[in-house]
Design a protein around this motif. Structure first.
Motif, PDB file in Angstrom:
ATOM      1  N   SER A  98       0.821  -1.224   0.000  1.00  0.00           N
ATOM      2  CA  SER A  98       0.000   0.000   0.000  1.00  0.00           C
ATOM      3  C   SER A  98       0.849   1.265   0.000  1.00  0.00           C
ATOM      4  O   SER A  98       0.424   2.295  -0.504  1.00  0.00           O
ATOM      5  N   SER A  99       2.057   1.174   0.536  1.00  0.00           N
ATOM      6  CA  SER A  99       2.928   2.357   0.560  1.00  0.00           C
ATOM      7  C   SER A  99       3.897   2.385  -0.620  1.00  0.00           C
ATOM      8  O   SER A  99       4.736   3.270  -0.710  1.00  0.00           O
ATOM      9  N   PHE A 154      12.530  -0.259   6.413  1.00  0.00           N
ATOM     10  CA  PHE A 154      11.172  -0.025   5.954  1.00  0.00           C
ATOM     11  C   PHE A 154      10.492   1.069   6.779  1.00  0.00           C
ATOM     12  O   PHE A 154       9.900   1.998   6.233  1.00  0.00           O
ATOM     13  N   VAL A 155      10.568   0.979   8.098  1.00  0.00           N
ATOM     14  CA  VAL A 155       9.907   1.971   8.960  1.00  0.00           C
ATOM     15  C   VAL A 155      10.526   3.354   8.754  1.00  0.00           C
ATOM     16  O   VAL A 155       9.821   4.359   8.714  1.00  0.00           O
ATOM     17  N   THR A 156      11.848   3.409   8.590  1.00  0.00           N
ATOM     18  CA  THR A 156      12.509   4.687   8.312  1.00  0.00           C
ATOM     19  C   THR A 156      11.977   5.259   7.002  1.00  0.00           C
ATOM     20  O   THR A 156      11.663   6.452   6.904  1.00  0.00           O
ATOM     21  N   TRP A 157      11.856   4.422   5.978  1.00  0.00           N
ATOM     22  CA  TRP A 157      11.343   4.856   4.681  1.00  0.00           C
ATOM     23  C   TRP A 157       9.876   5.296   4.824  1.00  0.00           C
ATOM     24  O   TRP A 157       9.475   6.329   4.277  1.00  0.00           O
ATOM     25  N   LEU A 158       9.098   4.523   5.585  1.00  0.00           N
ATOM     26  CA  LEU A 158       7.684   4.821   5.770  1.00  0.00           C
ATOM     27  C   LEU A 158       7.468   6.153   6.466  1.00  0.00           C
ATOM     28  O   LEU A 158       6.547   6.896   6.125  1.00  0.00           O
ATOM     29  N   ASN A 159       8.342   6.486   7.413  1.00  0.00           N
ATOM     30  CA  ASN A 159       8.194   7.719   8.196  1.00  0.00           C
ATOM     31  C   ASN A 159       8.875   8.924   7.559  1.00  0.00           C
ATOM     32  O   ASN A 159       8.956   9.986   8.188  1.00  0.00           O
ATOM     33  N   ARG A 160       9.364   8.780   6.355  1.00  0.00           N
ATOM     34  CA  ARG A 160      10.088   9.882   5.710  1.00  0.00           C
ATOM     35  C   ARG A 160       9.196  11.062   5.423  1.00  0.00           C
ATOM     36  O   ARG A 160       8.056  11.069   5.375  1.00  0.00           O
TER      37      ARG A 160
END
Length: 128
Positions: A67-68, A122-128
């Motif tokens: 989804s992201s 992934f979480v770092t990328w998601l929170n960018r």
């Protein structure tokens, strides 16, 4: 696992952090079960619960990645395959009365590497 011990695995995503905590706690419980009086039925039940947590976690991550539009999913797929294959093999061998130690130390190592490698990226990328 204490909150202080878990602190190094927190990534800043409440749902993913909660699932990681459940997985690591479940792995610790399995290790403690094996070290105490080994009861095959209790161990198999614990492994089945661990498998469900693993599958739910990786399904959640995969849906979130899709989804992201996160494009680096191969390592997560590989980790999922290894962990679930090991669990399924263990459970199958238990059906034919083959007693063995569940490879929880090995799977815990893969899980920790996954959390501190794939998931942190992934979480770092998601929170960018």
């Amino acid at each position: 696992m204490t909150d202080a011990d878990f602190e190094k695995y927190k990534l800043g995503s409440p749902n993913i952090d909660r699932q990681h905590r459940e997985l690591l706690d479940s792995a610790q419980t399995l290790l403690e079960l094996y070290k105490s009086v080994y009861d095959k039925a209790i161990m198999v039940e614990g492994v089945q619960k661990f498998k469900k947590l693993v599958e739910d976690h990786f399904d959640y991550e995969e849906a979130l990645m899709i989804s992201s539009e996160y494009c680096i999913r191969e390592v997560t797929d590989y980790d999922t395959h290894i962990i679930v294959s090991e669990i399924n093999g263990f459970l199958l061998r238990q059906k034919v009365e083959f007693n063995e130690e569940f490879p929880i130390k090995y799977l815990s190592k893969i899980l920790v590497q996954h959390i501190l490698g794939c998931d942190i990226r992934f979480v770092t990328w998601l929170n960018r």
